[in-house]
Design a protein around this motif. Structure first.
Motif, PDB file in Angstrom:
ATOM      1  N   ASP A  26      68.736  24.742  44.580  1.00  0.00           N
ATOM      2  CA  ASP A  26      69.733  25.815  44.435  1.00  0.00           C
ATOM      3  C   ASP A  26      69.861  26.703  45.660  1.00  0.00           C
ATOM      4  OD1 ASP A  26      70.439  24.963  41.968  1.00  0.00           O
ATOM      5  OD2 ASP A  26      69.542  26.599  40.841  1.00  0.00           O
TER       6      ASP A  26
ATOM      7  N   THR B   4      77.088  29.686  48.125  1.00  0.00           N
ATOM      8  CA  THR B   4      77.332  30.702  47.111  1.00  0.00           C
ATOM      9  C   THR B   4      78.628  31.425  47.430  1.00  0.00           C
ATOM     10  OG1 THR B   4      74.954  31.025  46.796  1.00  0.00           O
ATOM     11  CG2 THR B   4      76.417  32.745  45.944  1.00  0.00           C
TER      12      THR B   4
ATOM     13  N   GLU C 297      79.179  32.343  42.326  1.00  0.00           N
ATOM     14  CA  GLU C 297      78.969  30.992  41.811  1.00  0.00           C
ATOM     15  C   GLU C 297      78.488  30.061  42.917  1.00  0.00           C
ATOM     16  OE1 GLU C 297      82.401  29.457  39.875  1.00  0.00           O
ATOM     17  OE2 GLU C 297      82.556  31.129  38.453  1.00  0.00           O
ATOM     18  N   LYS C 298      77.604  29.133  42.537  1.00  0.00           N
ATOM     19  CA  LYS C 298      77.084  28.153  43.487  1.00  0.00           C
ATOM     20  C   LYS C 298      77.886  26.860  43.393  1.00  0.00           C
ATOM     21  CE  LYS C 298      72.349  29.889  43.802  1.00  0.00           C
ATOM     22  NZ  LYS C 298      72.428  30.194  45.247  1.00  0.00           N
TER      23      LYS C 298
END
Length: 292
Positions: free
Chosen positions: A93, A98, A104-105
């Protein structure tokens, strides 16, 4: 094409100009070393590619076949990427893009707002190709258009195809390519020349470099087709002198094309002869202008 396994893991690392400046060579070496240490060299491919487009967040790394996209990758991230993503099929992650507005990724390249609304026509295959390996270009259908042009079409039908497609120049004028080619073919005189103007003089204009450094065979294939349509046996590639990567990619691609019978005398057994000379200049913008 038949030898390419679409399911084999591949790590595509951007080796464009900006990522080069941001330390991508250390990242590439780290991947090679880690794969060797884990005895995965034959099981995972590494591809040093042309520009991915998102230059401000490089070095960029794209993991196939899942197409997971990582940004600002450093050598110390490599072991985790191989263990978690390549082998474990999990996403790291902290290396994802981002969105600064929503938080949001984005897991895949196409999820990133920068790419979302783009229809990429010129460098869309960069992540699939090592520009110094003609086999990569062949594996995605490279030089099939040349084969079709030489064996299934006439110069006149090629010109009609280009005009029907409304292919236009990438410069500010957007001049119709089919009209330019037709004018050259119909011009008096037996000896014709085709020139690739890959020269850039104004600051920040790196369009031609992005093509040459990412997919030089794409340019060469178009050059040969254009030469066949125009009736030229000699071509020139004209570009700047001040980029070692550019020089290396062009010379390597030309040598490979000749080795495969795609350039030189009797191309693919068609009877068509075409040779290319490279000319590097010192950076005079007007030298690339057509009346020069």
């Amino acid at each position: 094409m038949s030898e390419k396994d679409p399911d084999k893991p591949c790590i595509a690392i951007c080796a464009g100009t900006n990522c080069l400046a941001l330390g991508n060579q250390a990242v590439i070496q780290a991947f090679k070393a880690e794969l060797a240490q884990q005895e995965l060299t034959d099981k995972v491919d590494i591809r040093a590619t042309g520009c991915h487009g998102l230059c401000e967040r490089g070095p960029n790394v794209l993991i196939y076949p899942e197409e997971i996209y990582y940004i600002e990758v450093k050598p110390e991230d490599v072991a985790e990427i191989i263990s978690e993503t390549v082998l474990g099929k999990k996403v790291v992650d902290r290396l994802l893009y981002t969105d600064p507005l929503t938080g949001e990724k984005a897991v895949h390249q196409t999820d990133i707002p920068f790419y979302k609304k783009q229809t990429r026509m010129i460098i869309n295959t960069n992540t699939l190709i090592d520009p110094q390996k003609i086999e990569d270009y062949l594996s995605i259908g490279g030089y099939t258009a040349l084969s079709k042009a030489l064996f299934e079409m006439t110069p006149e039908s090629i010109l009609n195809e280009i005009k029907t497609a409304n292919l236009r120049g990438r410069g500010g004028g957007g001049f119709p390519a089919g009209l330019k080619w037709e004018t050259a073919r119909n011009a008096p005189g037996e000896q014709k020349y085709v020139i690739v103007n890959g020269h850039e003089g104004e600051p920040g204009a790196f369009m031609d470099r992005a093509i040459f450094t990412g997919n030089p065979h794409n340019v060469i294939e178009g050059l040969i087709i254009g030469a066949f349509a125009v009736g030229a046996s000699q071509g020139f590639i004209y570009t700047r002198h001040d980029m070692p990567q550019l020089k290396e990619n062009i010379y390597t691609a030309l040598a490979q094309a000749e080795e495969y019978g795609l350039l030189g005398d009797n191309i693919l057994g068609s009877g068509f002869n075409f040779h290319v000379e490279v000319h590097f200049d010192v950076g005079i913008f007007v030298s690339g202008e057509s009346s020069a």
